[in-house]
Motif scaffolding. Structure first.
Motif, PDB file in Angstrom:
ATOM      1  N   GLU A   1       0.835  -1.205   0.000  1.00  0.00           N
ATOM      2  CA  GLU A   1       0.000   0.000   0.000  1.00  0.00           C
ATOM      3  C   GLU A   1       0.872   1.258   0.000  1.00  0.00           C
ATOM      4  OE1 GLU A   1      -3.998  -1.486   2.372  1.00  0.00           O
ATOM      5  OE2 GLU A   1      -2.395  -0.551   3.505  1.00  0.00           O
ATOM      6  N   ASP A   2       1.921   1.247   0.845  1.00  0.00           N
ATOM      7  CA  ASP A   2       2.791   2.424   0.940  1.00  0.00           C
ATOM      8  C   ASP A   2       3.586   2.639  -0.348  1.00  0.00           C
ATOM      9  OD1 ASP A   2       1.887   2.689   3.519  1.00  0.00           O
ATOM     10  OD2 ASP A   2       3.588   1.627   4.410  1.00  0.00           O
ATOM     11  N   LEU A   3       4.066   1.544  -0.952  1.00  0.00           N
ATOM     12  CA  LEU A   3       4.923   1.670  -2.134  1.00  0.00           C
ATOM     13  C   LEU A   3       4.126   2.091  -3.365  1.00  0.00           C
ATOM     14  CD1 LEU A   3       7.632   1.359  -3.572  1.00  0.00           C
ATOM     15  CD2 LEU A   3       7.173  -1.094  -3.797  1.00  0.00           C
ATOM     16  N   TYR A   4       2.966   1.466  -3.577  1.00  0.00           N
ATOM     17  CA  TYR A   4       2.244   1.682  -4.831  1.00  0.00           C
ATOM     18  C   TYR A   4       1.057   2.632  -4.717  1.00  0.00           C
ATOM     19  CZ  TYR A   4       5.053  -2.164  -6.539  1.00  0.00           C
ATOM     20  OH  TYR A   4       6.106  -2.956  -6.903  1.00  0.00           O
ATOM     21  N   GLY A   5       0.628   2.958  -3.488  1.00  0.00           N
ATOM     22  CA  GLY A   5      -0.453   3.934  -3.335  1.00  0.00           C
ATOM     23  C   GLY A   5      -1.846   3.360  -3.492  1.00  0.00           C
ATOM     24  N   TYR A   6      -1.991   2.035  -3.535  1.00  0.00           N
ATOM     25  CA  TYR A   6      -3.301   1.392  -3.591  1.00  0.00           C
ATOM     26  C   TYR A   6      -3.576   0.716  -2.251  1.00  0.00           C
ATOM     27  CZ  TYR A   6      -3.055   1.830  -8.701  1.00  0.00           C
ATOM     28  OH  TYR A   6      -2.970   2.299  -9.982  1.00  0.00           O
ATOM     29  N   THR A   7      -4.792   0.895  -1.724  1.00  0.00           N
ATOM     30  CA  THR A   7      -5.168   0.176  -0.511  1.00  0.00           C
ATOM     31  C   THR A   7      -5.404  -1.288  -0.844  1.00  0.00           C
ATOM     32  OG1 THR A   7      -7.525   0.576  -0.823  1.00  0.00           O
ATOM     33  CG2 THR A   7      -6.267   2.266   0.369  1.00  0.00           C
TER      34      THR A   7
ATOM     35  N   VAL B   1       1.707  -2.620 -13.745  1.00  0.00           N
ATOM     36  CA  VAL B   1       2.671  -3.049 -14.762  1.00  0.00           C
ATOM     37  C   VAL B   1       2.481  -2.229 -16.034  1.00  0.00           C
ATOM     38  CG1 VAL B   1       3.496  -4.981 -16.159  1.00  0.00           C
ATOM     39  CG2 VAL B   1       2.707  -5.381 -13.818  1.00  0.00           C
ATOM     40  N   PRO B   2       3.543  -1.576 -16.556  1.00  0.00           N
ATOM     41  CA  PRO B   2       3.431  -0.828 -17.808  1.00  0.00           C
ATOM     42  C   PRO B   2       3.203  -1.784 -18.975  1.00  0.00           C
ATOM     43  CG  PRO B   2       5.713  -0.901 -17.083  1.00  0.00           C
ATOM     44  CD  PRO B   2       4.899  -1.482 -15.972  1.00  0.00           C
TER      45      PRO B   2
ATOM     46  N   ASN C   1       0.270   4.483  -8.145  1.00  0.00           N
ATOM     47  CA  ASN C   1      -1.120   4.912  -8.365  1.00  0.00           C
ATOM     48  C   ASN C   1      -1.181   6.285  -9.019  1.00  0.00           C
ATOM     49  OD1 ASN C   1      -3.871   5.149  -8.317  1.00  0.00           O
ATOM     50  ND2 ASN C   1      -4.080   5.285  -6.101  1.00  0.00           N
ATOM     51  N   ASP C   2      -0.224   7.170  -8.685  1.00  0.00           N
ATOM     52  CA  ASP C   2      -0.238   8.523  -9.249  1.00  0.00           C
ATOM     53  C   ASP C   2       0.410   8.589 -10.633  1.00  0.00           C
ATOM     54  OD1 ASP C   2       2.395   8.118  -8.641  1.00  0.00           O
ATOM     55  OD2 ASP C   2       2.567   9.776  -7.194  1.00  0.00           O
ATOM     56  N   GLY C   3       0.799   7.445 -11.190  1.00  0.00           N
ATOM     57  CA  GLY C   3       1.386   7.420 -12.518  1.00  0.00           C
ATOM     58  C   GLY C   3       2.891   7.560 -12.547  1.00  0.00           C
ATOM     59  N   SER C   4       3.512   7.793 -11.395  1.00  0.00           N
ATOM     60  CA  SER C   4       4.967   7.960 -11.369  1.00  0.00           C
ATOM     61  C   SER C   4       5.652   6.595 -11.424  1.00  0.00           C
ATOM     62  CB  SER C   4       5.389   8.703 -10.095  1.00  0.00           C
ATOM     63  OG  SER C   4       5.040   7.959  -8.951  1.00  0.00           O
TER      64      SER C   4
END
Length: 878
Positions: free
Chosen positions: A412-418, A432-433, A464-467
């Motif tokens: 959750e912390d790394l990717y921004g998704y709960t 995954v791109p 999650n924010d696209g970065s």
């Protein structure tokens, strides 16, 4: 009555047994001890270790135990297993995954078991040909089997968009000399065979594996026909059972099988070659990880789908009847055991009563133990969940199709998704791109199918924010006691580690180059000393010659310009602080900008946001002016004529904590002055930003000097740090950290005394002949007697043995046998009253300051002018 009933029961049992025996099909009767069934196995190639399992089944009697008399026939030129089974010459054969293509074309083939989990088929080349990838085959001669017999090789070419018209296809000659002698550039082969031949004659093979390009087929599949399965189901089952048993024995007894192959099958291969083949087959079969003969229907569908994507199979293909299913034969087998089951059931009925009492007694104990086990399991699961949730690495679990099943807190912390947002979604859609979709799914599928996790790898995925975020991904497959293995991956964020590695690499590169720069400056300053010294001598010898003085003035001006470049070199190397002083950053910038305004395009607006009390630093004012001018010049040129060009200079002081300093190798925590110079120009790409501190690197025309390399050297030698933030079309910001000091100390400047001639004896300690000659001539002209020493030892000997007075010594700190710091105490031991002037091309700090602290009188920096030397001599004499 009881006896009669028992007799009747016995007769009924005998009658039932007779009926059962009559109903047993011929296959079972043969298994029970009748005449053995004669069958033929057609191999895919000539006798070799590739077929060791079948030889083992024959040699160890496994076929005989199953009521079979098996003839093993090797392949002849142009005759393959497919043709032998279709013509009825053989009942069983060995072939590759291309069997599914033949099935789709109407051949009645049935796969019994894939012996190799990974196909050994490869394309082999000569390493010295330069052919290493499929794309290197374009325009080359490629020798492969006719039709679709090398289907996995054809699949690789198709998968890599290499049309058959892009290569020169040759029919397989089965003669490796065609590759050795250059009649073909690539040769379809087996990983277990041809590479050894090439290595044995000193040719390094180049190997193109289908597995490396997304084509992972089964290899050496044991197969038969629909007719054999329908007519002789038990025989098929017995043949498969004995063959797999033979393979298990062969893979556990390599040397024994090699003895059998050499003795019974006339194989011309050497023992070391057969060992090589055995080891290669071990890697293709993976018997320690996967049961021999294991066949996954899902993997066959994946192979068929691959053929569909490559246009080699129609999308509406059917696998019905293609994979062997032993269940239809089960209806016959139960009759064989009916009699035994009847007897066993009778005995069980008698035992059940006796066992019930014991069972009931143990039941209570087992229930109690099971409750304890359940409690222990719950406690273990709770510990595992706590570890899973709190471990600092991001851990996820996936189903075979990539659906997320587990998502811990670090994910959750790394990717921004709960967890609620992630679980149930596919990993492909989440982080995954697009360019990694196929790779990630194949990694998951292969791991689940084979039970073998892929090695750790570095991937660039999305938050999650696209970065983007760079992670090190490790894979784990849990398959023990599970029908479907569970797949997990653990991701570690590499962002901060990569930033530190880049900065450390930059610092190491700059440090290495600074050593070179320092050596160049040392030699260059000696040459300049000779030039300026001889110019001074000319002016002293011909004081009234105006024409001469005009020319010597130009020479001196040119030498000073050369000295400026040397100053930059020395600034980049060790000892860049020439004359450090405490200066106010606000005052320094305010007074310097008018002096360097020529370096900035008039159309560019320069804004300064520096509070009066922004802080002070201890630095060389001239060097810092060079830094500011270089930064403003670069920022101005980055505008490239853009409208509204702007440069902004800001600064403030503050504490740098240990945590802050971790991002800057070599920077210590403390109070620092932060100075930033930013522009809204064209910016830099990543490649340019990484090279910006390299000496002589420039994005403009050649010959501009050291540039940002000198800036880096100056800041580094002031115990500071510099780094750059820049993106194309988003401008550039240069950030500088320098140690802050408390107060500004004003120096009282003493005017230089008028130079006068002197007298006495001066010892010159200098290894450069040109510098020695000019200094001797200059001092002699001023009225001094001169002694010369070219090494440290020579100077010490002269100080101890010279009978007259030695008033002063000019000591160079870099000599061939010892440095100035080692020479000075030895001179003092020999001449305690000797006055020493340290002479060096380096600055006053470092080794020079240590000699001054030890008692040396003064310091003069190369190249020096006559007036400066006279002033030092006058000062010491007074």
């Amino acid at each position: 009555m009881l006896f009669k009933d028992l007799r009747t029961l016995f007769l009924k049992i005998l009658l039932s047994l007779a009926i059962l025996l009559f109903m047993i099909p011929p296959d079972l009767r043969a298994e029970a001890g009748g005449m053995p069934d004669k069958v033929t196995l057609q191999l895919a190639w000539k006798h070799q270790f590739q077929f060791a399992g079948y030889y083992a089944a024959l040699a160890k009697g496994y076929y005989r135990e199953e009521g079979l008399e098996v003839t093993i026939r090797e392949c002849r030129r142009g005759v393959f297993a497919r043709e032998s089974l279709l013509s009825g010459q053989a009942q069983y054969g060995v072939a590759g995954s291309e069997l599914i293509l033949h099935r789709a074309e109407g051949d009645p083939f049935v796969v019994l078991a894939p012996i190799f989990q990974h196909s050994p088929s490869i394309l082999v080349t000569r390493k010295d040909s330069g052919i290493e990838t499929p794309h290197d085959l374009i325009g080359k001669r490629v020798m492969i089997l006719p039709g679709k017999k090398d289907a996995d090789i054809l699949a690789v070419l198709k998968n890599e968009n290499i049309g058959m018209n892009s290569i020169k296809r040759l029919d397989q000659s089965f003669d490796l000399n065609d590759l050795i002698d250059g009649r073909t550039d690539a040769f379809s082969a087996y990983l277990t065979n041809e590479p050894w031949y090439l290595e044995s004659i000193g040719i390094t093979p180049g190997i193109i594996k289908p597995l490396s390009y997304g084509v992972d087929f089964y290899g050496d599949c044991l197969f038969t026909t629909d007719r054999e399965v329908e007519k002789h189901p038990e025989r098929v089952n017995r043949f498969l059972k004995a063959s797999l048993r033979g393979w298990e024995y062969a893979m556990a007894h390599h040397e024994e099988m090699i003895d059998i192959i050499l003795a019974r099958y006339g194989v011309k291969k050497e023992r070391v070659h057969l060992r090589f083949e055995a080891d290669a087959i071990q890697k293709c079969m993976l018997p320690d990880l996967v049961r021999i003969g294991h066949m996954n229907p899902g993997r066959w569908r994946h192979i068929a789908d691959t053929y569909v994507e490559l246009g080699m199979l129609e999308p509406d293909y059917s696998m019905k009847g293609f994979l062997y299913d032993p269940d239809p034969a089960a209806g016959y087998r139960w009759m064989k055991w009916a009699f035994y089951i009847l007897v066993v059931v009778s005995l069980l009925i008698g035992l059940i009563a006796a066992l019930l009492f014991i069972f009931n007694k143990k039941l209570k104990k087992e229930i109690s133990e099971r409750k304890q086990a359940e409690e222990a399991l719950k406690e273990s699961e709770a510990r595992f969940r706590a570890l899973f949730e709190n471990v600092p690495a991001a851990i996820q679990g996936y189903s075979p199709d990539g659906t997320i099943c587990y998502w811990n807190r670090a994910s959750e912390d790394l990717y921004g998704y709960t967890r609620e947002e992630a679980v149930g979604n596919n990993i492909i859609d989440l982080i995954v791109p697009p360019e990694l979709h196929e790779h990630v799914l194949n990694t998951i599928r292969r791991a689940v199918e084979t039970g073998i996790a892929a090695p750790s790898e570095e991937l660039m995925v999305m938050r999650n924010d696209g970065s983007p975020v760079s992670v090190l991904t490790s894979y784990v497959v849990l398959k023990k006691n599970r029908k479907v293995p569970e797949f997990y991956c653990m991701d570690v964020d590499l962002t901060q580690r990569k930033q530190l590695q880049n900065r450390l690499e930059q610092a190491r590169k700059a440090e290495a180059i600074s050593c070179l720069a320092g050596g160049i400056a040392h030699q260059f300053n000696n040459v300049l000393s000779g030039i300026t010294g001889n110019v001074d001598l000319l002016e002293m010898i011909y004081p009234g010659e105006e024409n001469l003085l005009r020319h010597t003035g130009r020479m001196k001006k040119a030498a000073l310009r050369m000295a400026d470049l040397t100053s930059q070199l020395v600034a980049y190397a060790k000892g860049g602080k020439y004359q450090p002083d405490t200066i106010s950053v606000h005052d320094f910038v305010s007074r310097t900008l008018p002096l360097i305004k020529h370096a900035v395009d008039p159309a560019v607006k320069v804004e300064v946001d520096l509070p009066v009390d922004s802080g002070s630093i201890k630095a060389d004012k001239a060097q810092m002016q060079m830094v500011l001018m270089a930064l403003l010049s670069n920022a101005s040129e980055a505008m490239e004529g853009r409208d509204n060009g702007q440069i902004r200079i800001t600064g403030k002081s503050g504490m740098l904590t240990s945590a802050d300093a971790e991002g800057f190798p070599g920077l210590k925590p403390g109070n620092y002055m932060k100075l930033s110079v930013g522009d809204n120009g064209k910016g830099m790409d990543e490649m340019t930003r990484k090279r910006i501190f390299e000496p002589f690197f420039t994005t403009r025309f050649l010959g501009r000097g050291l540039g940002m390399a000198a800036v880096y050297g100056i800041i580094k030698n002031h115990e500071g740090w510099i780094f750059i933030e820049s993106e194309p079309d988003k401008g550039t910001t240069v950030k500088i950290y320098l140690p802050a000091v408390e107060n500004i100390v004003k120096k009282h400047v003493v005017p230089k005394p008028a130079p006068v001639k002197g007298s006495g004896t001066i010892l010159i300690i200098e290894d450069d002949k040109m510098v020695m000659d000019v200094n001797r001539a200059l001092l002699t002209k001023l009225g001094y007697d001169v002694l010369e020493a070219k090494t440290g030892q020579e100077a010490v000997d002269m100080a101890g043995t010279f009978e007259g007075n030695i008033d002063m010594a000019l000591l160079d700190i870099v000599l061939p046998d010892m440095d100035g710091k080692a020479i000075y105490p030895l001179l003092m031991d020999a001449r305690p009253d000797l006055k020493v002037i340290v002479c060096s091309e380096y600055s006053i700090d470092g080794p020079t300051s240590e000699i001054l602290d030890a008692g040396a009188e003064d310091f003069i920096q190369k190249p020096f002018e006559r007036a400066d030397l006279m002033e030092k001599l006058k000062k010491i004499s007074d």
